[in-house]
Write a protein that holds these residues in place. Structure first.
Motif, short mmCIF file in Angstrom:
data_model
loop_
_atom_site.label_atom_id
_atom_site.label_comp_id
_atom_site.label_asym_id
_atom_site.label_seq_id
_atom_site.Cartn_x
_atom_site.Cartn_y
_atom_site.Cartn_z
N ILE A 142 0.82 -1.22 0.00
CA ILE A 142 0.00 0.00 0.00
C ILE A 142 0.85 1.26 0.00
CG2 ILE A 142 -1.86 -1.18 1.21
CD1 ILE A 142 -1.10 0.50 3.70
N LEU A 190 -0.06 0.58 -6.45
CA LEU A 190 -1.41 1.11 -6.30
C LEU A 190 -2.00 1.49 -7.66
CD1 LEU A 190 -1.05 3.36 -3.12
CD2 LEU A 190 -2.15 1.12 -3.29
N GLU A 191 -1.21 2.13 -8.47
CA GLU A 191 -1.70 2.54 -9.80
C GLU A 191 -2.05 1.32 -10.66
OE1 GLU A 191 -0.32 5.25 -13.66
OE2 GLU A 191 1.01 5.04 -11.92
N SER A 239 -5.10 -1.04 -8.24
CA SER A 239 -6.26 -0.51 -7.52
C SER A 239 -7.56 -0.72 -8.28
CB SER A 239 -6.07 0.98 -7.21
OG SER A 239 -5.92 1.73 -8.39
N LYS A 240 -7.49 -0.91 -9.57
CA LYS A 240 -8.71 -1.16 -10.34
C LYS A 240 -9.24 -2.58 -10.12
CE LYS A 240 -6.41 -2.72 -14.62
NZ LYS A 240 -5.06 -2.81 -14.01
N LEU A 259 -6.85 -1.82 -2.14
CA LEU A 259 -5.90 -0.90 -2.77
C LEU A 259 -6.61 0.31 -3.36
CD1 LEU A 259 -3.51 -3.46 -4.50
CD2 LEU A 259 -3.40 -2.51 -2.19
N ALA A 260 -7.83 0.10 -3.84
CA ALA A 260 -8.61 1.23 -4.37
C ALA A 260 -8.92 2.22 -3.26
CB ALA A 260 -9.89 0.72 -5.01
N CYS A 261 -9.21 1.71 -2.06
CA CYS A 261 -9.50 2.60 -0.93
C CYS A 261 -8.27 3.37 -0.50
CB CYS A 261 -10.05 1.78 0.24
SG CYS A 261 -11.74 1.21 0.01
N THR A 274 -5.81 4.23 -2.48
CA THR A 274 -5.63 5.23 -3.54
C THR A 274 -6.57 6.40 -3.34
OG1 THR A 274 -4.91 3.54 -5.13
CG2 THR A 274 -5.71 5.62 -6.04
#
Length: 393
Positions: free
Chosen positions: A238, A244-245, A248-249, A254-256, A258
Motif C-alpha cells: 500500500i 497502487l496505480e 487498484s482497479k 488498494l482502491a480505498c 488510492t
C-alpha cells in the motif's frame, strides 16, 4: 449459511396479496448495554456474521474487473444504485461558502430517496410487495443521516442488512454472492464517494473508522479477503505508488488506499494510523482475520454504532421473554433515555466509545486550505489522537 426462501415469483405474488402481512417496518431496539449484549447472543447477530463471512470467502482471488454484469437477479440492483446516483446528480450542492461542514442539499437528496424508494423496490424481481415497507427502511438509512449530514459504518451496516434481507427473501442465490460484493457493494461505494464529495458528509462520530477510512469498514474487510491468497502482493504494497496505480482497479483494499491518498495530504501514519500499522503484517490472510475480528468488536460490538441498528421480522431482535438475561438486566437497570438526536450516551466510559456524535469534524473533501473555494481546492486533513490500534499479528 444464511437461510433463504424458495418460493417462486408466482407464490411471492400471491403471498404479497394476502390481507395479513408477516412483515413489519424495521425499527431501533438497542438502547442499552443489556440490549447490545442480547443482540450479540441472538440468531440475528449470527446471521449477519455468517453473511459477511460467506461473502468474504466467495471473493477470494477474484478481481473487481472480473465481476461481470451479474445475473437477472442482481442487475436490477445495479440499476437502483444508478438511479440513486442520478437523484444525487439532479440535486446539486447549494452555495455554502461559510461552512466546511455538511452541505444542506443532502437533506433534499435524502427526501428524494425516500419518495422514490417504493418505486425503486418494485423493480426487484421476486421481492414480495408487502415486504417492501420493511426492507426499504434499511435502504433509506444507507445513505447517511439527514439531521447531522454525516455518514459512518452504521449506515454502511444498513446497506449490508438490506442485502441480507433481500437474500433471506430469496431475491439472491448463493451463486450471486461474488457479484454482491464485487458488483453491487462496490457500486454502492462508488455512489457513496459521490455523495461524500458532493455534500461534504461529515464522518459520523468524528473519529472515522478507527484510523481506516473516515467512512467505511467493509471494503477493507472484503478487500483483504480478495487478496488473502495473492502470490505476490503483500500488505506493505500500500506504500508503493506504482503498485497502487497498477492494481487498484482490481482490488478494493488498494482502491480505498488510492482514494485516501487522493484527498488527504501527509502520510498514512498521520491521518490513517491503523492502515499504516496493518501494512507491516506479513500476509493478507492475517489482515483479513484481523478485519473480521475487528468488525465484530468495533462495529457489531459497539453501542454508539449499534444503537442505530434496525430490526424487523427478517432480522428480529430478541424479546425479553426469549432472553432471561435481557429481562433481568432491564428490570435491574431500566432503559436509558435517548437525547434530542435519538442517541444514547453511556456514562462512566472514556474515549470515543461514550459518544456516537463526537465533535463535528469537516469532511476531508471540504476545502481546508485558506482561500480554497467550496467544492474545490486541495483538501488537507488533521491527524486524530486517541485511536487505539488493534493487533493484527
Amino acid at each position: 449459511m444464511v437461510s433463504t426462501t424458495t418460493e417462486s415469483p408466482a407464490e411471492a405474488s400471491s403471498f404479497a396479496s394476502s390481507s395479513t402481512s408477516p412483515y413489519i417496518p424495521a425499527t431501533k431496539h438497542i438502547l442499552s448495554k443489556a440490549h447490545l449484549e442480547a443482540f450479540q447472543r441472538s440468531k440475528t447477530h449470527q446471521d449477519i456474521i455468517d453473511f459477511v463471512e460467506e461473502l468474504n470467502e466467495d471473493i477470494v482471488g477474484k478481481k473487481l474487473s472480473e465481476a461481470g454484469e451479474g445475473s437477472e437477479r442482481t442487475r436490477p440492483i445495479i440499476g437502483i444504485l444508478d438511479s440513486v446516483l442520478e437523484i444525487a446528480k439532479s440535486t446539486p450542492p447549494v452555495d455554502n461558502k461559510l461552512s466546511r461542514f455538511g452541505n444542506p442539499a443532502f437533506k433534499t437528496f435524502y427526501d428524494k430517496i425516500g419518495e422514490a424508494s417504493k418505486d425503486l423496490h418494485l423493480r426487484i424481481p421476486g421481492l414480495p410487495h408487502e415486504a417492501i415497507h420493511e426492507v426499504e427502511v434499511y435502504f433509506k438509512e444507507s445513505w447517511g443521516n439527514k439531521q447531522r449530514v454525516d455518514y459512518g459504518s452504521g449506515m454502511e451496516f444498513n446497506f449490508l442488512c438490506w442485502l441480507l434481507c433481500l437474500t433471506k427473501l430469496g431475491v439472491f442465490m448463493k451463486e450471486d454472492y461474488p457479484f454482491l460484493v464485487l458488483g453491487v457493494f462496490w457500486k454502492y461505494i462508488e455512489v457513496m464517494r459521490y455523495l461524500q464529495s458532493t455534500y461534504w458528509l461529515e464522518p459520523a462520530g468524528s473519529h472515522g473508522v478507527w484510523g481506516l477510512d473516515d467512512y467505511h469498514f467493509l471494503p477493507f474487510l472484503w478487500g483483504s479477503g480478495q487478496l488473502k491468497d495473492h502470490k505476490h502482493l503483500r500488505p506493505k504494497a500500500i506504500h508503493d505508488p506504482e503498485i497502487l496505480e497498477a492494481f487498484s482497479k482490481d482490488y478494493m483494499y488498494l482502491a480505498c488506499i488510492t482514494f485516501i491518498n487522493s484527498i488527504k495530504t501527509a502520510s498514512l501514519r498521520w491521518h490513517s494510523p491503523m492502515l499504516d500499522d496493518i501494512s507491516v503484517v506479513k500476509t493478507w490472510d492475517k489482515v483479513n482475520q484481523g478485519m473480521r475480528k475487528m468488525y465484530r468488536a468495533e462495529v457489531l460490538g459497539k453501542l454508539p454504532v449499534m444503537q442505530h441498528a434496525l430490526f424487523g421480522s427478517l432480522l428480529p431482535f430478541p424479546k425479553p421473554e426469549e432472553d432471561p438475561e435481557l429481562k433481568k438486566a432491564l428490570e435491574e437497570e431500566g432503559i436509558p433515555e435517548p437525547d434530542a438526536h435519538g442517541h444514547i450516551h453511556v456514562k462512566g466510559e472514556t474515549g470515543w466509545t461514550m459518544d456516537c456524535c463526537g465533535i463535528p469534524v469537516p469532511s476531508a473533501f471540504a476545502a481546508a486550505q485558506e482561500g480554497a473555494t467550496p467544492h474545490g481546492g486541495t483538501p488537507t486533513f488533521a491527524g486524530r489522537s486517541g485511536i487505539k490500534p488493534i493487533p493484527f499479528d
